[in-house]
Design a protein around this motif. Structure first.
Motif, short mmCIF file in Angstrom:
data_model
loop_
_atom_site.label_atom_id
_atom_site.label_comp_id
_atom_site.label_asym_id
_atom_site.label_seq_id
_atom_site.Cartn_x
_atom_site.Cartn_y
_atom_site.Cartn_z
N ILE A 246 -3.47 15.96 -54.36
CA ILE A 246 -3.10 17.37 -54.18
C ILE A 246 -3.47 17.86 -52.77
CG2 ILE A 246 -5.27 18.15 -55.25
CD1 ILE A 246 -2.09 20.05 -55.74
N ALA A 247 -4.55 17.30 -52.22
CA ALA A 247 -5.00 17.73 -50.89
C ALA A 247 -3.89 17.56 -49.86
CB ALA A 247 -6.24 16.95 -50.46
N TYR A 248 -3.11 16.48 -50.01
CA TYR A 248 -2.06 16.20 -49.04
C TYR A 248 -1.11 17.39 -48.90
CZ TYR A 248 1.63 13.85 -46.48
OH TYR A 248 2.53 13.52 -45.51
N TRP A 249 -0.77 18.00 -50.02
CA TRP A 249 0.20 19.10 -49.98
C TRP A 249 -0.38 20.37 -49.39
CZ3 TRP A 249 4.70 17.25 -49.85
CH2 TRP A 249 4.94 16.04 -50.48
N TYR A 250 -1.68 20.54 -49.56
CA TYR A 250 -2.34 21.67 -48.88
C TYR A 250 -2.26 21.47 -47.37
CZ TYR A 250 -4.31 23.98 -52.96
OH TYR A 250 -4.46 24.69 -54.12
N ALA B 137 -0.20 23.58 -44.50
CA ALA B 137 -0.93 24.27 -43.43
C ALA B 137 -0.31 24.03 -42.06
CB ALA B 137 -2.40 23.83 -43.43
N LEU B 138 0.16 22.80 -41.81
CA LEU B 138 0.60 22.43 -40.46
C LEU B 138 1.76 23.27 -39.90
CD1 LEU B 138 0.08 18.58 -40.73
CD2 LEU B 138 -1.08 20.14 -39.15
N PRO B 139 2.87 23.45 -40.63
CA PRO B 139 3.94 24.29 -40.06
C PRO B 139 3.49 25.73 -39.83
CG PRO B 139 4.67 23.21 -42.09
CD PRO B 139 3.24 22.89 -41.93
N LEU B 140 2.57 26.22 -40.67
CA LEU B 140 2.08 27.59 -40.49
C LEU B 140 1.30 27.71 -39.17
CD1 LEU B 140 0.92 28.32 -44.14
CD2 LEU B 140 2.97 29.17 -43.01
N MET C 238 0.88 39.06 -37.77
CA MET C 238 1.35 37.75 -38.24
C MET C 238 0.52 36.62 -37.63
SD MET C 238 5.44 38.25 -38.03
CE MET C 238 6.35 39.20 -39.24
N HIS C 239 0.27 36.73 -36.32
CA HIS C 239 -0.49 35.70 -35.60
C HIS C 239 -1.86 35.47 -36.26
CE1 HIS C 239 -1.84 33.38 -32.09
NE2 HIS C 239 -2.84 34.22 -31.88
N THR C 240 -2.56 36.56 -36.55
CA THR C 240 -3.92 36.42 -37.08
C THR C 240 -3.91 36.04 -38.56
OG1 THR C 240 -3.94 38.81 -37.38
CG2 THR C 240 -5.04 37.96 -35.44
N ASN C 241 -2.97 36.60 -39.33
CA ASN C 241 -2.95 36.25 -40.76
C ASN C 241 -2.51 34.82 -40.98
OD1 ASN C 241 -3.46 38.63 -42.85
ND2 ASN C 241 -2.75 39.47 -40.92
N LEU C 242 -1.61 34.33 -40.13
CA LEU C 242 -1.22 32.92 -40.22
C LEU C 242 -2.43 32.02 -39.96
CD1 LEU C 242 2.27 32.98 -38.54
CD2 LEU C 242 1.77 31.92 -40.74
N LEU D 151 -5.94 27.15 -46.28
CA LEU D 151 -5.25 26.03 -46.94
C LEU D 151 -5.93 24.72 -46.57
CD1 LEU D 151 -1.51 27.04 -46.47
CD2 LEU D 151 -2.66 26.70 -48.65
N GLY D 152 -6.31 24.60 -45.29
CA GLY D 152 -7.01 23.38 -44.84
C GLY D 152 -8.35 23.20 -45.54
N PHE D 153 -9.12 24.30 -45.63
CA PHE D 153 -10.43 24.21 -46.31
C PHE D 153 -10.26 23.84 -47.78
CE2 PHE D 153 -12.22 27.65 -43.26
CZ PHE D 153 -12.41 26.68 -42.28
N MET D 154 -9.26 24.46 -48.43
CA MET D 154 -9.06 24.19 -49.86
C MET D 154 -8.63 22.75 -50.07
SD MET D 154 -7.22 27.70 -51.04
CE MET D 154 -8.18 29.20 -51.26
#
Lengths: 442, 233
Positions: free
Chosen positions: A8-12, A16-19, A54-58, A65-68
């Protein structure tokens, strides 16, 4: 990968990467707006404020997402068991992404709470809280059921609970602006200089232990000392944000003294990492993961430690507060402490999740160096602009726009190194998503 | 050092820092009402804060130094440009920033919301926050103003010019705002009477004028500032 549910970590990570890339695109629009004139008709439709929200919320979204994802990767190996519920982990990923997208679209149409970094409107805040509770429940249940407690698990869980609790202070509407900022910092400061440090210290310790083969006892001992110092300096160090908000004068003392000590735990973390390198017992299989780990420790020290210290004392902060000096520190610190840590986690875990033991890092290393150098230059350019602003606007008392015209050259330079950063990032994102085994070396 | 000692370092570090922080938080809560003049926190001020958040002003401007750094700090905006100055910029940014290379969006803020926001800024200006920001400090003249006063001599008119916020828009010797024209040689073009008339009612003299009428100046202040400006040749 040893446990099925780690997948599941892979999908998190992949989410995250495109964001992250989108965050940088918006950052370029911001740097452009600082330097060149954006016509009134465009400003009316898509303002700096909207792009900045948007910049900061992204940033927050992709990092969480990375931490999770990191947590879902580490917890099975630490507890030697599967995640309590994979379904909940999936549900929570989709819920978080959907909330994030709804918030971003909402910002575009002016749906906002209107507080910097906490722009997400109240109804969505509740969805975030529910998602966080599900995540905590899932992680805690896995740990409790396995009942193999380690310091790494404890730190991780403690950090995540602290993170979720602090979010609550950002939700109400405060009538008094002073109180508003007072508790705003409970979320922002105590996140990045408290809860996030705990989560990342645990992830860092885990990966360091795995790739160096240094004994758990040694790694966990230093982990305790580091998080102890992080919290000792970080909690009362919140006071360095209370100098000029209308809080009592003693905050100048509390904030000044505690936050001046804030570089100590970071320095310890750096020395500790170097020490583990020297005494490593395992062969380094993937040099790039390793470069990320050392790079993260050094960058964390420079960005958060040194650049933070430079303007944390009230005598200096009186002139630099609310200027581009803050922006310089913010970019270097977030990149050093959290972006590199996440990318290190991705480079450690994503190949393993695809069953690759030794990966080809020919593209990835360019990504690392281009991003690291571009961000360092960006931090320096913001810093020059910030010092100019502090002098021209604050000390000389000339107008805001007069100061901005002196800074224009440097903000333009930020735009161009930002383009280079985007190049490095796109290389990294592509590399991570299409990672392949290294050609066998004879 | 053993792991057990390390654990105690963690526990003591965290607890001691939390105790200091929570005790100071409790005391701050007690004192903040006085420092922020909470007794003047009327419904209109609160409505103004809501409007301020509704339009996401804080993601371009800072207030108390927090927010985005794209536009001027608003902590002392009421002191700096006054009620009319704020209204003009919010209601008609296209005109207000016609000469600026940085624009402000027209967010179609209603008249009532604008009035509430002005009340909010009026309240914020009075917060006792250790005299920040330095450029708006009343205790210390900024160096630019000192240089200006030294170079033209301290006449009453210069003092009015300097203390009533004229320099937020106009400049002298390169110091001041770029919003309105520089006034270094204004005395060559305009007489005392003409300046007086213009400052009171800019549109009456020039229908295309963008300067808001300065209703808050007393007759005496107006006379002095006009005399001072007409001497700049």
């Amino acid at each position: 990968m040893e446990y099925r549910s780690q997948k599941i970590a892979y999908w998190y990570f992949a989410a995250a990467l495109p964001l992250f890339a989108l965050q940088i695109l918006l950052g370029l629009y911001l740097a452009f707006s600082y330097t060149w004139t954006v016509p009134q008709s465009i400003v009316d439709a898509f303002s700096f404020a909207t792009a900045r929200a948007m910049h900061t919320n992204l940033l927050v979204l992709w990092m969480l997402l990375g931490f999770m994802g990191g947590t879902y990767y580490i917890v099975p190996e630490e507890t030697k068991s599967e995640i309590y519920s994979e379904k909940l982990a999936w549900f929570q990923l989709i819920a978080l992404l959907a909330t994030g997208v709804a918030a971003l679209v909402g910002f575009f149409f002016g749906w906002t709470q209107g507080r910097p970094l906490l722009e997400i409107p109240s109804p969505l805040d509740f969805v975030v809280v529910v998602g966080a509770l599900i995540f905590l429940f899932n992680v805690a249940m896995t740990m409790i059921k396995a009942n193999r407690w380690t310091a790494i698990q404890g730190t991780l869980l403690g950090g995540l609970v602290f993170l979720a609790l602090l979010y609550l202070f950002g939700m109400p509407f405060y009538k008094n602006l002073v109180i508003d900022w007072y508790y705003w910092w409970w979320v922002i400061h105590l996140w990045v200089e408290g809860a996030w440090e705990l989560v990342t210290a645990a992830i860092f310790a885990f990966i360091l232990m795995k790739i160096t083969g240094v004994e758990r006892q040694v790694v966990e001992k230093w982990l305790y000392v580091e998080i102890g110092l992080f919290l000792f300096t970080g909690i009362a160090g919140t006071g360095h944000h209370y100098y000029w908000i209308g809080a009592p004068r003693y905050w100048l003392w509390i904030g000044g003294i505690f936050s001046a000590l804030e570089p100590l735990p970071i320095l310890l973390m750096l020395l500790d990492t170097m020490n583990h390198v020297k005494e490593r017992k395992a062969k380094i299989l993937n040099p790039l993961t390793w470069t990320y780990a050392v790079g993260c420790a050094i960058y964390h020290m420079i960005g958060a430690g040194v650049f933070g210290f430079l303007h944390t004392l009230p005598q200096i902060n009186y002139y630099t507060h609310g200027s581009q000096v803050t922006v310089s520190h913010g970019h270097l610190a977030f990149f050093g402490a959290y972006a590199l840590l996440n990318l290190m986690t991705f480079y450690y875990a994503m190949p393993k999740l695809k069953g690759i033991e030794v990966y080809d890092d020919s593209r990835g290393k360019y990504g690392f160096w281009v991003m690291s150098i571009a961000m360092m230059l960006m931090g320096l350019f913001f810093g020059v602009a910030g010092v100019l602003q502090s002098y021209v606007e604050r000390a000389m008392g000339m107008g805001f726009m007069t100061a901005q015209s002196y800074m224009r050259l440097w903000m333009g330079a930020v735009f161009f190194v930002g383009l280079a950063f985007l190049g490095g990032l796109l290389t990294t994102v592509t590399d991570l998503l299409t990672i392949r085994p290294a050609k066998a070396r004879v | 050092m053993t792991k057990k000692i390390a654990f105690w370092i963690f526990l003591l570090g965290t607890i001691s820092s939390s105790v200091v922080f929570l005790a100071a938080t409790w005391d701050t809560q007690r004192q903040v009402a006085v420092l922020s003049n909470a007794d003047k926190l009327s419904d209109r001020v609160v409505a103004g804060k809501r409007a301020f958040q509704k339009y996401n002003c804080n993601d371009c401007h800072t207030i108390l130094g927090f927010g985005a750094y794209y536009a001027p700090d608003l902590t002392r905006v009421f002191q700096r440009i006054g009620e009319e100055g704020i209204r003009f910029r919010i209601k008609d940014p296209e005109k207000a920033f016609a000469n600026s290379w940085r624009k402000m969006p027209d967010l179609r803020v209603t008249d009532a919301e604008t009035a509430d926001m002005i009340e909010f800024f009026r309240w914020v200006t009075e917060i006792n926050n250790n005299d920040w920001p330095p450029q708006d400090s009343r205790k210390r003249l900024s160096r630019g103003e000192q240089a200006m006063v030294a170079s033209v001599g301290v006449t009453p008119g210069a003092a009015v010019f300097q203390s009533k916020g004229c320099m937020n828009c106009h400049s002298l010797h390169g110091t001041g705002g770029t919003f309105g024209p520089a006034l270094d040689t204004v005395g060559r073009r305009l007489s005392v009477e003409r300046i007086e008339h213009y400052v009171r009612d800019p549109k009456g003299v020039d229908p295309g004028a963008m300067m808001p009428p300065q209703k808050e100046l007393t007759d005496r202040e107006l006379e002095e500032v006009a005399k001072f400006l007409s001497s700049l040749k």
